[in-house]
Design a protein around this motif. Structure first.
Motif, mmCIF file in Angstrom:
data_model
loop_
_atom_site.group_PDB
_atom_site.id
_atom_site.type_symbol
_atom_site.label_atom_id
_atom_site.label_comp_id
_atom_site.label_asym_id
_atom_site.label_seq_id
_atom_site.Cartn_x
_atom_site.Cartn_y
_atom_site.Cartn_z
ATOM 1 N N VAL C 78 0.843 -1.198 0.000
ATOM 2 C CA VAL C 78 0.000 0.000 0.000
ATOM 3 C C VAL C 78 0.877 1.246 0.000
ATOM 4 N N VAL C 79 1.897 1.247 0.874
ATOM 5 C CA VAL C 79 2.796 2.401 0.943
ATOM 6 C C VAL C 79 3.556 2.535 -0.366
ATOM 7 N N MET C 111 -6.051 -7.493 -0.505
ATOM 8 C CA MET C 111 -6.181 -6.478 0.552
ATOM 9 C C MET C 111 -5.546 -5.159 0.130
ATOM 10 N N VAL C 114 -8.038 -3.123 -1.773
ATOM 11 C CA VAL C 114 -9.084 -2.488 -0.959
ATOM 12 C C VAL C 114 -8.504 -1.320 -0.171
ATOM 13 N N ILE C 115 -7.402 -1.583 0.537
ATOM 14 C CA ILE C 115 -6.887 -0.564 1.460
ATOM 15 C C ILE C 115 -6.341 0.639 0.696
ATOM 16 N N PHE C 118 -8.659 3.269 -0.413
ATOM 17 C CA PHE C 118 -9.137 4.295 0.512
ATOM 18 C C PHE C 118 -8.465 5.618 0.173
ATOM 19 N N PHE C 119 -7.242 5.524 -0.347
ATOM 20 C CA PHE C 119 -6.526 6.737 -0.724
ATOM 21 C C PHE C 119 -6.724 7.066 -2.199
ATOM 22 N N GLY C 121 -9.212 5.981 -4.124
ATOM 23 C CA GLY C 121 -10.606 6.023 -4.540
ATOM 24 C C GLY C 121 -11.196 4.645 -4.749
ATOM 25 N N GLN C 122 -12.267 4.368 -4.024
ATOM 26 C CA GLN C 122 -12.969 3.110 -4.205
ATOM 27 C C GLN C 122 -13.887 3.237 -5.405
ATOM 28 N N GLY C 123 -14.200 2.150 -6.014
ATOM 29 C CA GLY C 123 -15.126 2.211 -7.129
ATOM 30 C C GLY C 123 -15.308 0.838 -7.707
ATOM 31 N N TRP C 125 -13.875 -0.510 -9.964
ATOM 32 C CA TRP C 125 -12.625 -1.150 -10.367
ATOM 33 C C TRP C 125 -12.000 -1.944 -9.210
#
Lengths: 323, 583, 228
Positions: C78-79, C111, C114-115, C118-119, C121-123, C125
Motif C-alpha cells: 500500500v505504501v 487487501m 481495498v486498502i 481508501f486513498f 478512490g474506491q469504485g 474497479w
C-alpha cells in the motif's frame, strides 16, 4: 434530520448503494441531471477539497465517454457530419453525453461516499458480516500511518548518517531502496510483538469472533432506511415497467411526464439532495450556536453579559410563575 | 490465596542455551511481585513461560500452577483470560486503529456479545479515565496513553494475574510513575496479582510486596520486598538496581559501622557502654547514647532490629529515616570525614550540596563560564522559533542556548517540552521559522547538501531501530540484540561517522544500570577527546552523572541552565532521587 | 484463527476458490448485476480470499503471527503504491506468494487493492484489482519452487503478471463503458492500454530485481526465528 455522519454506517452504505444503482440503471436524463446537481452540491460540501483536482480528472473521463460513443456507435437518424465515411449522429452524441454525465455523477457520488465512509464506518459494516476480514482491515489501516511515520524517521536518521552523501539521482534511489528495506525489517520484526499481543488476548480462542462497533441503530436510522426503501421500490418499479425509459435510437424519445414519473423524479431528487440538505441544516445549527456564543459567551461585553443573565433570570421566573 | 506457583522450572532454548534453572516462585491474590535482574538474565523467558500463549519454543521441565491448576490443563479461553500480559513497546502491542476497538479486541476474540462488550469497554474506559480519547485513533496517542491503553485492553478481559515485561522502560518518568501507581491501585482494589519486570526499580519496589531477583537464570533472592532489598543492596550485581533510599541506607550503615569500629565498638561490642568523650581525632562530636542507637539501627549486621529501623524503599521513607537520624549526623562530621576521604564520596557530595555546595558550585560555575568564554561554541541556538504546522502551536519558542566545544550538555524536561525537536533542529532535520542555529560558528542553513553530516554532526535518534540499515551488525542480526545492546550498537554506528558534535536523544531508554554505566564512561571518554555531546533525556540520574552543564526545557524554551551539580541541587522535581532524599 | 482441519477439504478449497468461485463471482457480478453492484462483488471476492487464506493454515498457533506478516506485506504494498509512475504492488504480492504461500499472496494482493483504494478512490474497479493482484500472488505461490530457483523464470513471471493485470483491468474498462462484454472494444482497449501494460511489466521486473532477494531473506529469517 441529524447530520449525515451520525447515521448508522450500514444505513448510509445502503442509501448510497441504491442512489448509485438508480442513477446507473434509470438511463433517464431528468434523473441523471438531478443526480449530477445533487452530487456536485454534496461533493462540494462533504469532501475536503470540494470539487477540487479530482474533478478535472472526472471531467476528462466525461469528455472521453461523450466523444467515444459517437465514434463507435453510428446508430441514430440525425446525421450531423460524416467523418471517413462514418456518420456522426445527434442521437449517438446525446447518448454519449448522457452516459458521460451519468459516469461523472456516479464518480462524484463515490467521492462523497469515500469521504463519509471512513475506515471505522466501513469496518462496522464489513466487520459485522465478516469479523475476520474486519480485523484484517482494521490492522492494515492501523499499520499504514505507522509505517509512513517510521519511513520518515528512518529517512531522517539515515540522512544524518550520510545515506544520501553523493547527492545524485542514483544515490537517492539507492538510498530510498535501503530505507524501504530497513522498513521491511522493522515491520516484520516488530510485527511479531503485535502478533504476541494478539495471542495474549485470546486471538484464535474461538472459531468465530464477534465484531464490536460503537455505532448504534437508532430510530432515526430506521426512519431513513424505511424512507429509502419505499421510495427506491417505487422508482425501481417505474424503471422495471419502462415508464421512465428513454429511447435514443433510432430517434431520441423522452418518457412522457405522467403523475407516476413526476413522483419518481421528486422522490429521487429528495433522495439525492438529502446529504446536501442535511449539511445545510447542520451548518445553520452551528451558525446559530456561534451566534449564541458571540452574544452570551464570556468574550462579550460586561453589559451584555449582565443583560443576558438578567434575561435568563426573568425567563426562569416566568416559568416558575406558570407553575 | 495462592494464585500462581511455579515449581522447579527449568528451560532450555532450542540452541541449547539454558535460560532458567530451578525457579520456584509463588504469588498470592492481590500481591505485587517485582522481578529484577541484568539484561539476559532470563526475566523475559520466565514471564513468557507463565503465559501459555507466549511460551517460547524450547525444552521446559517443572510445573506451573495457575489458580491451583496446572497450566497445561487450562482451556484456551481460561488461559487467555486468567493471565494478562503487557509488553515493552507500547506502539506495537496495539492491534486496531481506534481506542474503543482496541479495548474490545480481547472480548471480540472470546465471542462476547455486542451489548456486553459495550458495557465492559465503557466501564473500563471510565475507570482508566480514557473518556477524552475514547474515540481517537490509536495512532494519535502519547506513549504513556498507549501503554495505559494496552493495560486497559488486557484488564477488560478481567484477568486474575497480570504480567508486565518492562512496561515503563519506553515511557518518560512521569508517565512511568502514573502507570505504576495504576498497577498498585489494580492490585489493591481488585485483588489482581501482578508480576512486573523492570530495569529501574525506583518506583516499582516501594509498591510491591514481593521481589524476585534473577541472575544467569537462577534465583538470587525471592521473598518479601524489604528483606530482599536488604539482602541485595550489599550484593555487587544487584546493588545498582536498588532504590536510592535503600542504597543510601546501606551506605549509612557502612559508615555507622565504621564509626563503631573507630570507637572500638564493632557489631560485637554494641552492648558495651558508650563513651562520653568526643572523638577528637575525627572531629566528630557524638553525644552519649546516640552512637549506640546508631549502631543498633543502621548496622545490617545487627540482629533484632526494631520496626522503625527497617530499610527505606521510597524517597518518602528515606527522608523520614534521615530525619530520625538527623541529630546523629551533623553536617560538620560529614565534612570533616570527607576531607579525610573517609566516607563514600557520593553520599557526602549529596550531603554537602545543600549547605555549601550551591555557593561553591556557583563560584565554580562562574569560573567555568569565564573559561567557556574563551572556548569555541560548538552549537548555538539564538531565539529559535519552530512549529510543525503552519497554524499550529510553537514547539520551540525563543530557544536560546550555547554549547561549548568539548562539553557534555544535557537538556532535561517533560514530555512534549520540545526536547527531541531541539536536537532534530540542531541536526538540520527540521527548520525553524525564525531565529538562528549555528553549528561551529556557521549558520546551519549555510551548510549545503550533506556537508553538515560529513564528520560534523551526528544524531542518535530516540528510536534506535531506525539506525540499522543492514541486517548484519558484527555478524548478528540487529533485532536479535536486546534493547540495551541495540542502543549501544546504534551508538557505534553513529560514532563511525566521526562526528565533532554528537546529539543523543534519550540514549538510556531501555538500558539497564550496568549498560548505562558503560555508556556513561564511553561518552566521557569521547568528550575528553574533544567531541561535543548534547544529550536530551528524561533520565535525570544519567544526566546528573554525565553532564557538565544542564538545561531545563519547558514548553519550548529554556528556563534554567547552569552547571550540572548546582542544577540538580536547585531543582525540586527534575532532580535525582538522592537529591530529593537529601533536600 | 479458524482452522479447516479436513485436509482434503482444504485441498479442494484451494483449487475451487481461485479457479471457479472467484471468476464466477466476477462474471456474475458483471452480467447479472450488470457490473453495477461492484460493492457486493468486491465483498464476495474478499470473503473468498479469506476462506482461501484460512485453508492454507496447517498449525493453529502460528495464526496470529502469519496474519501480522501478511498485514505487514500488505502495508508495504500500500505504501509502495505512493511511489510515482512505477508501482511495486505486484512485485510485493509475488514475493509474498513465493515466500508465504499462494493463499497469503492472494490475500496480500486483494487487501492491497481495498486498502490503497481508501486513498486512491474506491469504485467498481476495486474488485477487479483485487482479483488480478490476488491471482498474481496465488500463482506465484503455486510456482514458488521454480520462481525461487531461477531468476529468468521469476522475471518472466513478473512481466507476465503485468500483462495479466492489464488484461483483466481491460475487461473492466469494457464492461463499465459498454453494456456487456464484446471482443471488438476489448481489443481496442487492449491496444490503447498497451503503454500501461508495458509499464506494468517493466516495473514488476524492476522491483523483482531489487526487492526479491532482500525481502525474501527477511521473510525466511522471520519464518525460521519465530517459527511461522
Amino acid at each position: 434530520m441529524k447530520p449525515l455522519e451520525k447515521y448508522n454506517p450500514g444505513v448510509l452504505f445502503f442509501y448510497f448503494l441504491l442512489l448509485a444503482s438508480i442513477a446507473m440503471f434509470a438511463a433517464n436524463p431528468v434523473m441523471i441531471a438531478t443526480a449530477l446537481m445533487a452530487m456536485i452540491a454534496a461533493a462540494s460540501s462533504y469532501t475536503r477539497d470540494g470539487l477540487g483536482r479530482a474533478c478535472v480528472f472526472f471531467f476528462i473521463i466525461f469528455v472521453l465517454t461523450s466523444l467515444a460513443n459517437p465514434i463507435f456507435s453510428h446508430n441514430g437518424v440525425t446525421v450531423l457530419l460524416v467523418v471517413n465515411d462514418n456518420p456522426i449522429t445527434l442521437e449517438a452524441v446525446l447518448y454519449g453525453v448522457m452516459t458521460g454525465v451519468m459516469i461523472f455523477s456516479v464518480l462524484l457520488l463515490f467521492r462523497v461516499f469515500s469521504a463519509l465512509m471512513t475506515s471505522d464506518r466501513l469496518l462496522c459494516i464489513f466487520g459485522r458480516a465478516f469479523p475476520k476480514l474486519g480485523l484484517l482491515l482494521a490492522m492494515t489501516i492501523r499499520f499504514v500511518p505507522l509505517f509512513g511515520r517510521q519511513r520518515r524517521k528512518i529517512e531522517n536518521t539515515q540522512k544524518t548518517l550520510g545515506l544520501y552523501k553523493n547527492e545524485n539521482a542514483i544515490d537517492t534511489i539507492k538510498g530510498k531502496l535501503a530505507v524501504m528495506s530497513a522498513m521491511t525489517t522493522w515491520g516484520l520484526e516488530n510485527g511479531i510483538v503485535t502478533a504476541d499481543s494478539m495471542s495474549a488476548r485470546g486471538y484464535g480462542v474461538r472459531r468465530s469472533r464477534t465484531s464490536f462497533s460503537m455505532y448504534r441503530f437508532e430510530r432515526s436510522d430506521a426512519v431513513l432506511l424505511v424512507l429509502v426503501i419505499l421510495s427506491c421500490t417505487f422508482i425501481f418499479f417505474g424503471i422495471a415497467t419502462d415508464m421512465l425509459k428513454t429511447d435514443f435510437y433510432p430517434r431520441m424519445k423522452l418518457p412522457p411526464f405522467t403523475v407516476y414519473s413526476v413522483i419518481c423524479y421528486v422522490l429521487y431528487a429528495g433522495l439525492a439532495f438529502f446529504p446536501f440538505a442535511a449539511k445545510l441544516r447542520d451548518r445553520a445549527h452551528r451558525a446559530a450556536l456561534d451566534r449564541v456564543k458571540m452574544h452570551g459567551g464570556s468574550e462579550s461585553s460586561f453589559g451584555e453579559k449582565i443583560r443576558s443573565m438578567y434575561q435568563n433570570e426573568t425567563e426562569e421566573r416566568s416559568t416558575f410563575g406558570e407553575q | 490465596m495462592e494464585v500462581l506457583r511455579a515449581e522447579n522450572l527449568n528451560f532450555v532454548y532450542p540452541d541449547g542455551k539454558q535460560a532458567l534453572t530451578d525457579i520456584s516462585i509463588s504469588l498470592g491474590e492481590g500481591e505485587m511481585m517485582c522481578v529484577c535482574g541484568p539484561t539476559g538474565s532470563g526475566k523475559s523467558t520466565l514471564l513468557r513461560l507463565l503465559k501459555r500463549e507466549l511460551s517460547p519454543r524450547g525444552e521446559r521441565s517443572g510445573s506451573i500452577y495457575i489458580s491451583g491448576r496446572r497450566q497445561e490443563e487450562l482451556g484456551d479461553r481460561e488461559a487467555a483470560t486468567q493471565v494478562g500480559f503487557v509488553m515493552q513497546r507500547p506502539d506495537m502491542q496495539i492491534v486496531t486503529d481506534k481506542v474503543w476497538h482496541e479495548l474490545a479486541f480481547g472480548l471480540e476474540n472470546l465471542g462476547v456479545g455486542q451489548g456486553e462488550i459495550r458495557r465492559r469497554v465503557c466501564e473500563i474506559a471510565g475507570y482508566f479515565g480514557m473518556e477524552e480519547w475514547f474515540d481517537k485513533s490509536t495512532d494519535s496517542l502519547s506513549g504513556g496513553q498507549k501503554q495505559l491503553l494496552n493495560l486497559a485492553s488486557v484488564m477488560v478481559m478481567q484477568p486474575r494475574i497480570l504480567i508486565l515485561d518492562e512496561p515503563v522502560s519506553q515511557l518518560d518518568p512521569i508517565a512511568a510513575s502514573d502507570f505504576i501507581a495504576t498497577l498498585g491501585k489494580l492490585a489493591r482494589e481488585f485483588g489482581i496479582s501482578i508480576i512486573a519486570a523492570e530495569q529501574r526499580l525506583e518506583e516499582l519496589v516501594p509498591v510491591s510486596d514481593k521481589l524476585l531477583a534473577i541472575k544467569d537464570g537462577r534465583i538470587a533472592a525471592f521473598g518479601d520486598t524489604r528483606e530482599c532489598v536488604e539482602r541485595l543492596v550489599s550484593d555487587e550485581t544487584f546493588a545498582p538496581y536498588m532504590p536510592a533510599a535503600a542504597r543510601l541506607f546501606a551506605k549509612l550503615a557502612d559508615i555507622s559501622k565504621e564509626f563503631c569500629d573507630a570507637c572500638g565498638y564493632g557489631a560485637a561490642g554494641k552492648n558495651a557502654s558508650m563513651p562520653d568523650s568526643e572523638i577528637t581525632e575525627t572531629g566528630v562530636h557524638i553525644k552519649p547514647g546516640v552512637e549506640e542507637k546508631l549502631c543498633e539501627e543502621e548496622n545490617p549486621c545487627t540482629e533484632g532490629r526494631k520496626q522503625k529501623s527497617r530499610i527505606p524503599l521510597s524517597v518518602g521513607e528515606g527522608r523520614r529515616f534521615l530525619r530520625d537520624t538527623k541529630n546523629i549526623f551533623e553536617e560538620e562530621k560529614c565534612l570533616t570525614a570527607r576531607s579525610e576521604g573517609k566516607y563514600d564520596s557520593e553520599l557526602c557530595d549529596a550531603r554537602t550540596e545543600k549547605t555549601e555546595g550551591i555557593r561553591k558550585d556557583s563560584k565554580v560555575g562562574s569560573a567555568k563560564e569565564s573559561q567557556n568564554a574563551s572556548r569555541e561554541t560548538a552549537l548555538e541556538f539564538r531565539e529559535v522559533y519552530l512549529s510543525y504546522e503552519r497554524t499550529g502551536k510553537d514547539v520551540l519558542r525563543s530557544l536560546s542556548l550555547k554549547v561549548m566545544k568539548g562539553e557534555i550538555f544535557c537538556i532535561v524536561g517533560g514530555n512534549g517540552a520540545g526536547k527531541s525537536t531541539a536536537v532534530c533542529a540542531a541536526a538540520g532535520l527540521v527548520r525553524p521559522y525564525s531565529g538562528k542555529i549555528k553549528v561551529f560558528g556557521k549558520n546551519i542553513r549555510d551548510y549545503k547538501g550533506q556537508e553538515l553530516y560529513r564528520e560534523c554532526v551526528a544524531l542518535l535518534p530516540q528510536d534506535v531501530q531506525t539506525v540499522f540499515l543492514t541486517d548484519d551488525i558484527n555478524g548478528r542480526h540487529p533485532y536479535d540484540l536486546s534493547g540495551g545492546e541495540q542502543q549501544l550498537a546504534a551508538l557505534d554506528i553513529v560514532l563511525a561517522t566521526k562526528p565533532k558534535l554528537l546529539l543523543l536523544d534519550e540514549p538510556t531508554k531501555g538500558l539497564d544500570v550496568s549498560l548505562a554505566e558503560s555508556l556513561c564512561k564511553k561518552l566521557k571518554g569521547l568528550a575528553a577527546a574533544g567531541t561535543t555531546i548534547v544529550v536530551v533525556s528524561h533520565d535525570v540520574e544519567f544526566a546528573s552523572a554525565i553532564a557538565d552543564r544542564c538545561a531545563l526545557l519547558f514548553n519550548g524554551e529554556i528556563v534554567s541552565v547552569c552547571e550540572s551539580r548546582a542544577f540538580f541541587a536547585g531543582n525540586y522535581f527534575y532532580t535525582t532521587a538522592l537529591n530529593r532524599l537529601l533536600r | 484463527m479458524l482452522v479447516i482441519r479436513n485436509s482434503s477439504l482444504r485441498r479442494i478449497l484451494r483449487v475451487l476458490i481461485p479457479f471457479v468461485a472467484v471468476p464466477l463471482a466476477v462474471l456474475i457480478g458483471a452480467y447479472v448485476f450488470e457490473d453495477k453492484m461492484y460493492a457486493y462483488v468486491s465483498l464476495l471476492i474478499t470473503v473468498l480470499a479469506i476462506v482461501l487464506f484460512i485453508s492454507g493454515f496447517e498449525r493453529r498457533e502460528t495464526g496470529s503471527r502469519r496474519m501480522v506478516i501478511v498485514v505487514v506485506m500488505t502495508v508495504l504494498a500500500v505504501v509502495g503504491r505512493f511511489i510515482p509512475i512505477i508501482k511495486p504492488v505486484a512485485a510485493i504480492t509475488v514475493i509474498s506468494g513465493v515466500f508465504l504461500g499462494g493463499e497469503s499472496g492472494f490475500l496480500v494482493g486483494a487487501m492491497t487493492a481495498v486498502i490503497s483504494n481508501f486513498f486512491w478512490g474506491q469504485g467498481p474497479w476495486t474488485p477487479f484489482q483485487m482479483f488480478s493482484w490476488g491471482m498474481i500472488g496465488l500463482f506465484a505461490g503455486i510456482l514458488s519452487r521454480y520462481l525461487k530457483r531461477s531468476k529468468p523464470i521469476l522475471y518472466i513471471y513478473g512481466a507476465f503478471a503485468g500483462v495479466l493485470f492489464s488484461l483483466i483491468m481491460d475487461v473492466w474498462t469494457v464492461l463499465w463503458y459498454e453494456d456487456g462484454f464484446s471482443w471488438e472494444p476489448y481489443l481496442t482497449a487492449i491496444a490503447s492500454a498497451a503503454p500501461m501494460t508495458i509499464l506494468y511489466a517493466v516495473s514488476n521486473i524492476i522491483f523483482l530485481v531489487i526487492l526479491f532477494e532482500p525481502i525474501g531473506k527477511k521473510l525466511e529469517r522471520i519464518r525460521t526465528v519465530y517459527g511461522i
